[in-house]
Enzyme design. Structure first.
Site, short mmCIF file in Angstrom:
data_model
loop_
_atom_site.label_atom_id
_atom_site.label_comp_id
_atom_site.label_asym_id
_atom_site.label_seq_id
_atom_site.Cartn_x
_atom_site.Cartn_y
_atom_site.Cartn_z
N ASP A 1 9.47 3.05 1.79
CA ASP A 1 8.27 3.82 2.11
C ASP A 1 8.02 3.71 3.60
OD1 ASP A 1 5.75 4.81 2.57
OD2 ASP A 1 4.83 3.89 0.81
N LYS B 1 2.55 11.55 6.80
CA LYS B 1 1.71 11.35 7.96
C LYS B 1 2.23 12.07 9.20
CE LYS B 1 -0.53 7.14 6.31
NZ LYS B 1 -1.76 7.81 5.86
N PHE C 1 0.86 -1.18 0.00
CA PHE C 1 0.00 0.00 0.00
C PHE C 1 0.90 1.23 0.00
CE2 PHE C 1 -2.31 3.56 1.75
CZ PHE C 1 -3.45 3.54 0.97
#
Length: 427
Positions: free
Chosen positions: A251, A280, A166
């Site tokens: 990531d 984030k 993801f």
């Protein structure tokens, strides 16, 4: 100690139909949820809770019921809701300057880039806004590097990724997703990606060739259910990419910035990638902030006009991002995640065989597999909501736990007790 749903204020504090300054008259949770239906695109299926206020590890709905936040915005709220130092940094900057665009310099960006590069042990920073933008930017940088430095023929660069990944939901990113919900109906897809099983070095090596620009992976797969690779996998990826003269792009948008007990999840194996993608938590839960951080040789391939963002590196984002880095520089949050991570693992271990069939955890991050006979992950999440604890399901009967790193041992214990109770209810 349990985590009850209790009013945070008296019912008279905000009378029905009243309004705070600049806020529309109050509507109930049910009314607000119904009001969203005709005017919001249905790309999410939220739990039926309407949050109006928050502080630290707790959120409060419009009726004043309080909930322990065990999701933390998928790690965007690593430092809790409205951390005072981050709020202070934002307020100071709001009184001075919020946006210039990158047409001009601003007085906050240099310090942000310097501190972030030092924190990650890398050289240069490309500031963006969202996590998906960071991934898209990382892809562009890797391809440019492949053509200009490695010598891959034009338009033939490939990037190797892992199944069940993801990395976002833009059209390029869903092109290499194996989640059919994310892909179906959104083609044609962007070429140039090879998908291999996660945690499989032999498959990875077989997919890498002279056209490979990069290997792009999550050090821990979050959306897949907090899937942690075998010890040595990340070190193997690093060695393989060195031998093949391609980039290792990590990531760390969910796994980074303290979540796993280290600043970056790759540090658990002593690995330094060529490029790290962050987002984030970098915005402290206040503004969207992301970044591509990398070696100078890699990020230097970008020249003026080849990539950009009007809001990327804006002064407000840089001020908040710098404050986030300052919090991490102390090491306090990494230590808390590691220490409380042991409490989390012990609590989940005690539930195995009592409704939990297995779990994976690192730091304050866990994917918990519930016995399907007791309900889906969504159903368990709804039961926990009624107990005053907010989590989010992922595939099947798996729920994710990712509380703010500011959570106390007592609060964490309360959440685990609530999980135990709802498992008994489902039996």
């Amino acid at each position: 100690m349990t985590a009850p749903v209790v009013p945070a204020r008296s019912p008279e504090a905000v009378p029905a139909g009243s309004s705070e300054a600049g806020v529309a008259p109050a509507r109930s949770s049910a009314e607000l949820i119904r009001a969203e239906e005709p005017v919001l695109a249905h790309n999410y299926h939220p739990l039926p809770v309407v949050v109006a206020r928050a502080e630290g590890t707790w959120v409060e709905d419009v009726e004043g019921r309080r909930y322990l936040d065990m999701l933390a915005g998928y790690s965007a709220l690593n430092f809790g809701h409205r951390h005072p130092l981050l709020i202070e940094a934002a307020h100071r900057q709001l009184d001075r300057l919020t946006l210039t665009s990158r047409a001009f310099h601003n007085d906050r960006l240099a310090q942000f880039a310097e501190r972030l590069a030092e924190l990650t042990g890398l050289d240069m920073v490309l500031p963006m806004n969202t996590g998906a933008e960071a991934v898209e930017s990382g892809i562009k940088v890797a391809r440019k590097w492949a053509y200009e430095v490695k010598g891959v023929p034009a338009d033939r660069a490939t990037i190797v990724v892992a199944a069940e990944n993801f990395h976002g939901r833009t059209t390029t990113i869903v092109s290499f997703s194996t989640d059919e919900t994310a892909r179906t109906g959104f083609g044609p897809f962007t070429p140039g990606f090879r998908i291999v099983p996660y945690n499989d070095l032999a498959a990875l090596e077989a997919a890498v060739d002279e056209t490979t620009a990069a290997v792009l992976i999550e050090p821990i797969q979050g959306e897949a259910g907090v899937v942690i690779p075998d010890e040595g996998y990340l070190a193997g990826v690093r060695e393989l990419t060195r031998r093949a003269n391609c980039l290792f792009v990590a990531d760390e948008i969910q796994s980074g910035l303290g979540r796993t007990g280290r600043t970056l999840a790759v540090e658990h194996e002593g690995v330094v990638p060529d490029v790290v993608l962050l987002g984030k938590a970098l915005g402290g839960g206040i503004v969207p902030v992301s970044a591509v951080v990398g070696r100078r040789e890699v990020l230097s391939v970008l020249r003026p006009g080849e990539h950009g963002s009007t809001f990327g590196g804006n002064p407000l984002a840089a001020a908040v991002g710098t404050a986030v880095v300052e919090l991490l520089e102390t090491g306090e949050f990494q230590r808390r995640a590691a220490e409380l991570g042991s409490v989390l693992r012990d609590g989940l271990t005690a539930l195995v065989g009592k409704g939990v069939v297995g779990f994976r955890a690192r730091g304050l991050w866990a994917g918990v597999d519930i016995d399907p006979a007791l309900g889906t992950g969504r159903e368990v999440s709804e039961r926990l909501m009624r107990e005053g604890v907010l989590v989010k399901d992922t595939h099947g009967s798996t729920v994710r736990l990712a509380p703010p790193l500011t959570i106390t041992g007592e609060e964490l214990g309360s959440a685990l007790e609530a999980l135990g109770r709802v498992l008994v209810q489902g039996a």
